[in-house]
Design an enzyme around this catalytic site. Structure first.
Site, PDB file in Angstrom:
ATOM      1  N   LEU A   1     -59.540 -12.416  -5.034  1.00 60.02           N
ATOM      2  CA  LEU A   1     -58.941 -13.493  -4.257  1.00 60.02           C
ATOM      3  C   LEU A   1     -58.940 -12.993  -2.823  1.00 60.02           C
ATOM      4  O   LEU A   1     -58.473 -11.882  -2.546  1.00 60.02           O
ATOM      5  CB  LEU A   1     -57.519 -13.752  -4.762  1.00 60.02           C
ATOM      6  CG  LEU A   1     -56.819 -15.039  -4.390  1.00 60.02           C
ATOM      7  CD1 LEU A   1     -57.636 -16.268  -4.775  1.00 60.02           C
ATOM      8  CD2 LEU A   1     -55.461 -15.116  -5.071  1.00 60.02           C
ATOM      9  N   ASP A   2     -59.497 -13.767  -1.920  1.00 59.22           N
ATOM     10  CA  ASP A   2     -59.619 -13.330  -0.533  1.00 59.22           C
ATOM     11  C   ASP A   2     -58.274 -12.939   0.060  1.00 59.22           C
ATOM     12  O   ASP A   2     -57.223 -13.439  -0.354  1.00 59.22           O
ATOM     13  CB  ASP A   2     -60.254 -14.434   0.321  1.00 59.22           C
ATOM     14  CG  ASP A   2     -61.689 -14.697  -0.067  1.00 59.22           C
ATOM     15  OD1 ASP A   2     -62.398 -13.741  -0.384  1.00 59.22           O
ATOM     16  OD2 ASP A   2     -62.093 -15.872  -0.048  1.00 59.22           O
ATOM     17  N   ARG A   3     -58.338 -12.090   1.048  1.00 54.45           N
ATOM     18  CA  ARG A   3     -57.132 -11.589   1.719  1.00 54.45           C
ATOM     19  C   ARG A   3     -56.265 -12.729   2.249  1.00 54.45           C
ATOM     20  O   ARG A   3     -55.038 -12.680   2.171  1.00 54.45           O
ATOM     21  CB  ARG A   3     -57.558 -10.656   2.859  1.00 54.45           C
ATOM     22  CG  ARG A   3     -56.422 -10.028   3.601  1.00 54.45           C
ATOM     23  CD  ARG A   3     -56.958  -9.067   4.639  1.00 54.45           C
ATOM     24  NE  ARG A   3     -55.883  -8.622   5.495  1.00 54.45           N
ATOM     25  CZ  ARG A   3     -56.049  -8.096   6.673  1.00 54.45           C
ATOM     26  NH1 ARG A   3     -57.270  -7.912   7.153  1.00 54.45           N
ATOM     27  NH2 ARG A   3     -55.028  -7.726   7.391  1.00 54.45           N
TER      28      ARG A   3
END
Length: 188
Positions: free
Chosen positions: A49-51
């Site tokens: 999950l992207d930052r």
């Protein structure tokens, strides 16, 4: 070996990995900030999950299960709540069902519908929002997992994503977990 899954509500601005070797490594939170208990040893993320995204991240202690959850061949449904700029038309949302043309090709058909603003935790920092800007919330379900796909799809219909929260992967859901909270479940 039995398979166990950790359901984690990954907070905004946290990397989906246990270590950070980047230039700002001391300044960035990682999974080890939240999963430092000895019980979490041997667990690895099943996908990412992207930052700048929040919500459900699955970790497992079983390599085969990790592959099954994250591999695109299994097309495990992933559901997101996306706050977007403006108000998409029903025609725009219908484009998700046909697949959208992105730089890396046509996406698989997805589901997208407008929903009332969900009851979520406050994000820190809050999204950028001007006083008179209209935003909408969408519930989007994908069956693939390309890099930054939801953000690219909403941008492709002219409504960039401001906030993105993953709430479900397959049969696993976030439910009422708050950012940084996690729980162990048995994989069945």
């Amino acid at each position: 070996m039995s398979a166990t899954i950790i359901l984690l509500n990954k907070p905004f601005n946290v990397l989906s990995q246990f270590t950070d070797k980047g230039e700002d490594a001391e300044k960035r939170d990682t999974l080890s900030t939240f999963l430092h208990s000895p019980k979490c040893k041997g667990f690895y993320p099943a996908g990412r999950l992207d930052r700048d995204s929040e919500g459900l991240l699955l970790l497992t202690n079983n390599g085969k299960l990790q592959s099954r959850i994250s591999h695109p061949d299994f097309k495990l449904a992933k559901t997101y709540l996306a706050q977007v700029e403006g108000k998409p038309t029903s025609d725009s949302l219908n484009k998700f069902e046909q697949g959208l043309h992105l730089k890396d090709g046509l996406t698989l058909p997805a589901k997208a519908k407008e929903i009332p603003a969900p009851k979520l935790w406050e994000r820190s920092p809050p999204i950028r929002q001007r006083k008179n800007d209209l935003t909408s919330w969408l519930k989007i379900t994908l069956f693939e997992g390309r890099n930054r796909q939801v953000r690219r799809m909403t941008a492709a219909i002219g409504h960039p994503t401001l906030r993105l929260v993953r709430v479900k992967i397959g049969n696993w859901s976030l439910d009422s977990m708050q950012p940084g909270e996690f729980t162990f479940v048995s994989a069945t």
